[in-house]
Design a protein around this motif. Sequence first.
Motif, PDB file in Angstrom:
ATOM      1  N   ALA A  71       0.863  -1.180   0.000  1.00  5.52           N
ATOM      2  CA  ALA A  71       0.000   0.000   0.000  1.00  5.52           C
ATOM      3  C   ALA A  71       0.897   1.226   0.000  1.00  5.52           C
ATOM      4  O   ALA A  71       1.897   1.271   0.725  1.00  5.52           O
ATOM      5  CB  ALA A  71      -0.909   0.007   1.224  1.00  5.52           C
ATOM      6  N   SER A  72       0.564   2.200  -0.814  1.00  5.15           N
ATOM      7  CA  SER A  72       1.376   3.416  -0.881  1.00  5.15           C
ATOM      8  C   SER A  72       0.492   4.649  -0.789  1.00  5.15           C
ATOM      9  O   SER A  72      -0.662   4.636  -1.215  1.00  5.15           O
ATOM     10  CB  SER A  72       2.205   3.450  -2.168  1.00  5.15           C
ATOM     11  OG  SER A  72       1.367   3.460  -3.308  1.00  5.15           O
ATOM     12  N   ARG A  73       1.054   5.713  -0.224  1.00  5.68           N
ATOM     13  CA  ARG A  73       0.365   6.994  -0.100  1.00  5.68           C
ATOM     14  C   ARG A  73       1.374   8.109  -0.341  1.00  5.68           C
ATOM     15  O   ARG A  73       2.582   7.923  -0.165  1.00  5.68           O
ATOM     16  CB  ARG A  73      -0.249   7.160   1.298  1.00  5.68           C
ATOM     17  CG  ARG A  73      -1.319   6.137   1.655  1.00  5.68           C
ATOM     18  CD  ARG A  73      -2.595   6.331   0.862  1.00  5.68           C
ATOM     19  NE  ARG A  73      -3.625   5.382   1.280  1.00  5.68           N
ATOM     20  CZ  ARG A  73      -3.803   4.179   0.753  1.00  5.68           C
ATOM     21  NH1 ARG A  73      -2.989   3.751  -0.211  1.00  5.68           N
ATOM     22  NH2 ARG A  73      -4.776   3.388   1.183  1.00  5.68           N
ATOM     23  N   SER A  74       0.871   9.272  -0.701  1.00  8.78           N
ATOM     24  CA  SER A  74       1.727  10.437  -0.925  1.00  8.78           C
ATOM     25  C   SER A  74       1.666  11.365   0.280  1.00  8.78           C
ATOM     26  O   SER A  74       0.576  11.617   0.815  1.00  8.78           O
ATOM     27  CB  SER A  74       1.284  11.189  -2.179  1.00  8.78           C
ATOM     28  OG  SER A  74       1.437  10.391  -3.332  1.00  8.78           O
ATOM     29  N   TYR A  75       2.824  11.871   0.693  1.00  3.59           N
ATOM     30  CA  TYR A  75       2.897  12.789   1.827  1.00  3.59           C
ATOM     31  C   TYR A  75       3.808  13.966   1.492  1.00  3.59           C
ATOM     32  O   TYR A  75       4.904  13.784   0.950  1.00  3.59           O
ATOM     33  CB  TYR A  75       3.428  12.073   3.076  1.00  3.59           C
ATOM     34  CG  TYR A  75       2.498  10.998   3.577  1.00  3.59           C
ATOM     35  CD1 TYR A  75       1.324  11.319   4.260  1.00  3.59           C
ATOM     36  CD2 TYR A  75       2.776   9.659   3.343  1.00  3.59           C
ATOM     37  CE1 TYR A  75       0.459  10.329   4.699  1.00  3.59           C
ATOM     38  CE2 TYR A  75       1.916   8.663   3.775  1.00  3.59           C
ATOM     39  CZ  TYR A  75       0.754   9.005   4.457  1.00  3.59           C
ATOM     40  OH  TYR A  75      -0.106   8.020   4.875  1.00  3.59           O
ATOM     41  N   SER A  76       3.346  15.158   1.838  1.00  5.89           N
ATOM     42  CA  SER A  76       4.146  16.356   1.599  1.00  5.89           C
ATOM     43  C   SER A  76       5.394  16.341   2.472  1.00  5.89           C
ATOM     44  O   SER A  76       5.368  15.876   3.613  1.00  5.89           O
ATOM     45  CB  SER A  76       3.334  17.615   1.923  1.00  5.89           C
ATOM     46  OG  SER A  76       2.243  17.756   1.040  1.00  5.89           O
ATOM     47  N   ILE A  77       6.472  16.869   1.932  1.00  3.02           N
ATOM     48  CA  ILE A  77       7.699  17.022   2.706  1.00  3.02           C
ATOM     49  C   ILE A  77       7.517  18.242   3.603  1.00  3.02           C
ATOM     50  O   ILE A  77       7.134  19.319   3.141  1.00  3.02           O
ATOM     51  CB  ILE A  77       8.910  17.199   1.784  1.00  3.02           C
ATOM     52  CG1 ILE A  77       9.045  15.980   0.861  1.00  3.02           C
ATOM     53  CG2 ILE A  77      10.183  17.394   2.604  1.00  3.02           C
ATOM     54  CD1 ILE A  77      10.077  16.150  -0.237  1.00  3.02           C
ATOM     55  N   ALA A  78       7.784  18.074   4.883  1.00  9.68           N
ATOM     56  CA  ALA A  78       7.501  19.122   5.862  1.00  9.68           C
ATOM     57  C   ALA A  78       8.679  20.040   6.128  1.00  9.68           C
ATOM     58  O   ALA A  78       8.542  21.011   6.875  1.00  9.68           O
ATOM     59  CB  ALA A  78       7.053  18.486   7.178  1.00  9.68           C
ATOM     60  N   SER A  79       9.823  19.749   5.537  1.00 15.75           N
ATOM     61  CA  SER A  79      11.031  20.511   5.836  1.00 15.75           C
ATOM     62  C   SER A  79      11.676  21.056   4.572  1.00 15.75           C
ATOM     63  O   SER A  79      11.501  20.514   3.479  1.00 15.75           O
ATOM     64  CB  SER A  79      12.043  19.615   6.567  1.00 15.75           C
ATOM     65  OG  SER A  79      12.288  18.431   5.813  1.00 15.75           O
ATOM     66  N   ALA A  80      12.441  22.134   4.745  1.00 19.74           N
ATOM     67  CA  ALA A  80      13.222  22.665   3.633  1.00 19.74           C
ATOM     68  C   ALA A  80      14.443  21.770   3.437  1.00 19.74           C
ATOM     69  O   ALA A  80      14.851  21.036   4.337  1.00 19.74           O
ATOM     70  CB  ALA A  80      13.656  24.095   3.929  1.00 19.74           C
ATOM     71  N   TRP A  81      15.030  21.843   2.254  1.00 15.79           N
ATOM     72  CA  TRP A  81      16.180  20.999   1.939  1.00 15.79           C
ATOM     73  C   TRP A  81      17.455  21.574   2.542  1.00 15.79           C
ATOM     74  O   TRP A  81      17.875  22.681   2.216  1.00 15.79           O
ATOM     75  CB  TRP A  81      16.334  20.882   0.426  1.00 15.79           C
ATOM     76  CG  TRP A  81      17.554  20.117  -0.011  1.00 15.79           C
ATOM     77  CD1 TRP A  81      18.144  19.071   0.632  1.00 15.79           C
ATOM     78  CD2 TRP A  81      18.326  20.350  -1.190  1.00 15.79           C
ATOM     79  NE1 TRP A  81      19.228  18.619  -0.073  1.00 15.79           N
ATOM     80  CE2 TRP A  81      19.370  19.384  -1.201  1.00 15.79           C
ATOM     81  CE3 TRP A  81      18.233  21.255  -2.243  1.00 15.79           C
ATOM     82  CZ2 TRP A  81      20.314  19.325  -2.231  1.00 15.79           C
ATOM     83  CZ3 TRP A  81      19.163  21.189  -3.259  1.00 15.79           C
ATOM     84  CH2 TRP A  81      20.194  20.227  -3.251  1.00 15.79           C
TER      85      TRP A  81
END
Length: 246
Positions: A58-68
């Motif tokens: 099972a896969s889901r998409s999640y926003s990256i919460a931090s700057a690079w």
Amino acid sequence: MERTAVRRRLSWQVATVVDVRRETATARTIVLDVPDWPGHLAGQHVDVRLTAPDGYRASRSYSIASAWTSTTIELTVESVPDGEVSPYLVDVLKPGDPLELRGPVGGWFVWKPEQEGPVQLIGGGSGVVPLRAMLQAHTSSTTPVRLLYSVRRPTSVIYVDDLKELAAADDVHISLVYTREAPAGETRVGRIDADVIDRLTFTPADEPTTYVCGPTPFVETVADLLVAAGHDPARIRTERFGPTGG
């Protein structure tokens, strides 16, 4: 020196959980070390994949919460009742565990420090996650930024301490709107409406680039309010999420 995220063919890779932080009763931030991380832009996301002992995936998409800043990235996940992925990430995953992911993904809902003009961020619930990455990236910019954050109640606020620290910058202004229960001393309870847009966001004359993220009904309502207020639709970027099985 300006840093540019490297574009490459996306493939699944294994990250290692470095730390976990509880944000609210239903959300937590997961800090991941990704050895071959190519870098990312604020606003991008990753795909996360779980594999069960019987081989089911099972896969889901999640926003990256931090700057690079390094090979470490942060994801903030809110648990969806009866979900296939989010409950495991929020309640089971622990430091030292592996986590399979693929990314970064996305090129429209992104903000770069070199962009000119004011930036208006509007988030609903966990829709604040990619906006937090933009606020972190903003520390290397003097562009005026405003965040309008809609939550149900004070205990629903994600990044309480982080937002206070980010708001200390002279060119950052953060406003919270409570839809069900307000903190002591706050009289208004209700959703974002035309009056809130008028009082707490940049005006159309300021020509901001606006980023709106949250559940689909929230995003559509806010986008309509912005256009009705006179904002240029071409300067409004939206990211929405809805029921996906969690």
